[in-house]
Design an enzyme around this catalytic site. Structure first.
Site, PDB file in Angstrom:
ATOM      1  N   GLU A  57      -3.031  -4.910  -2.807  1.00 40.26           N
ATOM      2  CA  GLU A  57      -3.513  -5.901  -3.780  1.00 40.26           C
ATOM      3  C   GLU A  57      -3.534  -5.315  -5.189  1.00 40.26           C
ATOM      4  O   GLU A  57      -3.153  -5.963  -6.159  1.00 40.26           O
ATOM      5  CB  GLU A  57      -4.934  -6.356  -3.416  1.00 40.26           C
ATOM      6  CG  GLU A  57      -5.034  -7.076  -2.084  1.00 40.26           C
ATOM      7  CD  GLU A  57      -5.311  -6.139  -0.921  1.00 40.26           C
ATOM      8  OE1 GLU A  57      -4.821  -4.983  -0.923  1.00 40.26           O
ATOM      9  OE2 GLU A  57      -6.022  -6.569   0.003  1.00 40.26           O
TER      10      GLU A  57
ATOM     11  N   CYS B  38     -10.599  -3.556  -4.085  1.00 40.52           N
ATOM     12  CA  CYS B  38      -9.642  -4.581  -4.539  1.00 40.52           C
ATOM     13  C   CYS B  38     -10.368  -5.848  -4.998  1.00 40.52           C
ATOM     14  O   CYS B  38      -9.967  -6.492  -5.976  1.00 40.52           O
ATOM     15  CB  CYS B  38      -8.640  -4.897  -3.432  1.00 40.52           C
ATOM     16  SG  CYS B  38      -7.490  -3.523  -3.144  1.00 40.52           S
TER      17      CYS B  38
ATOM     18  N   ASN C 224       0.841  -1.209   0.000  1.00 36.86           N
ATOM     19  CA  ASN C 224       0.000   0.000   0.000  1.00 36.86           C
ATOM     20  C   ASN C 224       0.869   1.249   0.000  1.00 36.86           C
ATOM     21  O   ASN C 224       1.937   1.297   0.628  1.00 36.86           O
ATOM     22  CB  ASN C 224      -1.008  -0.003   1.156  1.00 36.86           C
ATOM     23  CG  ASN C 224      -0.385  -0.095   2.525  1.00 36.86           C
ATOM     24  OD1 ASN C 224       0.669  -0.681   2.695  1.00 36.86           O
ATOM     25  ND2 ASN C 224      -1.056   0.468   3.515  1.00 36.86           N
TER      26      ASN C 224
HETATM   27  N1  THU Z   1      -5.315  -1.454   2.539  1.00 36.28           N
HETATM   28  C1  THU Z   1      -4.754  -2.292   1.623  1.00 36.28           C
HETATM   29  O1  THU Z   1      -3.602  -2.098   1.211  1.00 36.28           O
HETATM   30  N2  THU Z   1      -5.507  -3.330   1.178  1.00 36.28           N
HETATM   31  C2  THU Z   1      -6.793  -3.579   1.572  1.00 36.28           C
HETATM   32  O2  THU Z   1      -7.456  -4.429   0.998  1.00 36.28           O
HETATM   33  C3  THU Z   1      -7.354  -2.847   2.705  1.00 36.28           C
HETATM   34  C4  THU Z   1      -6.664  -1.589   3.054  1.00 36.28           C
HETATM   35  C5  THU Z   1      -4.520  -0.318   3.011  1.00 36.28           C
HETATM   36  C6  THU Z   1      -5.030   1.019   2.541  1.00 36.28           C
HETATM   37  C7  THU Z   1      -4.508   1.945   3.598  1.00 36.28           C
HETATM   38  O3  THU Z   1      -3.202   2.340   3.222  1.00 36.28           O
HETATM   39  C8  THU Z   1      -4.415   1.090   4.847  1.00 36.28           C
HETATM   40  O4  THU Z   1      -4.528  -0.260   4.409  1.00 36.28           O
HETATM   41  C9  THU Z   1      -5.492   1.373   5.858  1.00 36.28           C
HETATM   42  O5  THU Z   1      -6.761   1.311   5.296  1.00 36.28           O
END
Ligand code: THU
Length: 148
Positions: free
Chosen positions: A62, A102, A49
């Site tokens: 993802e 996602c 992320n």
């Molecule tokens: N996040 C992801 O990377 N994948 C997900 O499916 C859920 C949320 C990240 C986004 C943000 O940077 C952090 O988790 C908190 O929501």
């Protein structure tokens, strides 16, 4: 190893890659670090992320993995994606299910009806099919125009 639509998925290697990606995460706002790894064509495509001060521009791990796969020429049919997450404050692993956005993006991958999602909870992994996570997805067929 686990059976997928296309080939055998090395789940342990996939989970390792997702856990490694957690260290690449750029999450200064939520302090929630997520890593993902997509298996396709016997290759692993990582993602993490990347947050932004304009919060809505944040990219999930993802979708980062999907972009990496696409940027490599979209080889093969993805068979599985692994996800790992850790809170920076607690330092603890945390089970993180893929968000709705996602799920929708994953649902448009080739072979997505056979895609398995592996989630690391800090002690063990569990798997769930994408179809279970997003039944009745909106897809290209829904864009059919009556005017044609
Ligand atoms: N996040 C992801 O990377 N994948 C997900 O499916 C859920 C949320 C990240 C986004 C943000 O940077 C952090 O988790 C908190 O929501």
């Amino acid at each position: 190893m686990s059976q997928s639509s296309e080939s055998m998925v090395d789940v342990e290697a996939l989970l390792d890659a997702a856990r490694l990606q957690v260290d690449n995460s750029r999450a200064p706002y939520s302090r929630f670090h997520v890593g993902a790894a997509l298996w396709s064509d016997s290759q692993i495509f990582g993602g993490c992320n990347v947050e932004n001060a304009s919060y809505g521009l944040t990219l999930c791990a993802e979708r980062g993995a999907v972009m990496n796969w696409a940027a490599a020429g979209a080889p093969g049919t993805p068979g599985a994606i692994a996800i790992a997450a850790r809170g920076a404050d607690s330092g603890e692993w945390s089970l993180a299910m893929p968000c709705g956005a996602c799920r929708q993006v994953l649902s448009e991958l080739p072979g997505s009806t056979e895609l398995t999602v592996w989630i690391w909870d800090g002690t063990s992994s569990r798997s769930v099919s994408l179809l279970e996570l997003l039944p009745h997805a909106f897809n290209a067929a829904d864009l059919r125009s009556d005017e044609e």
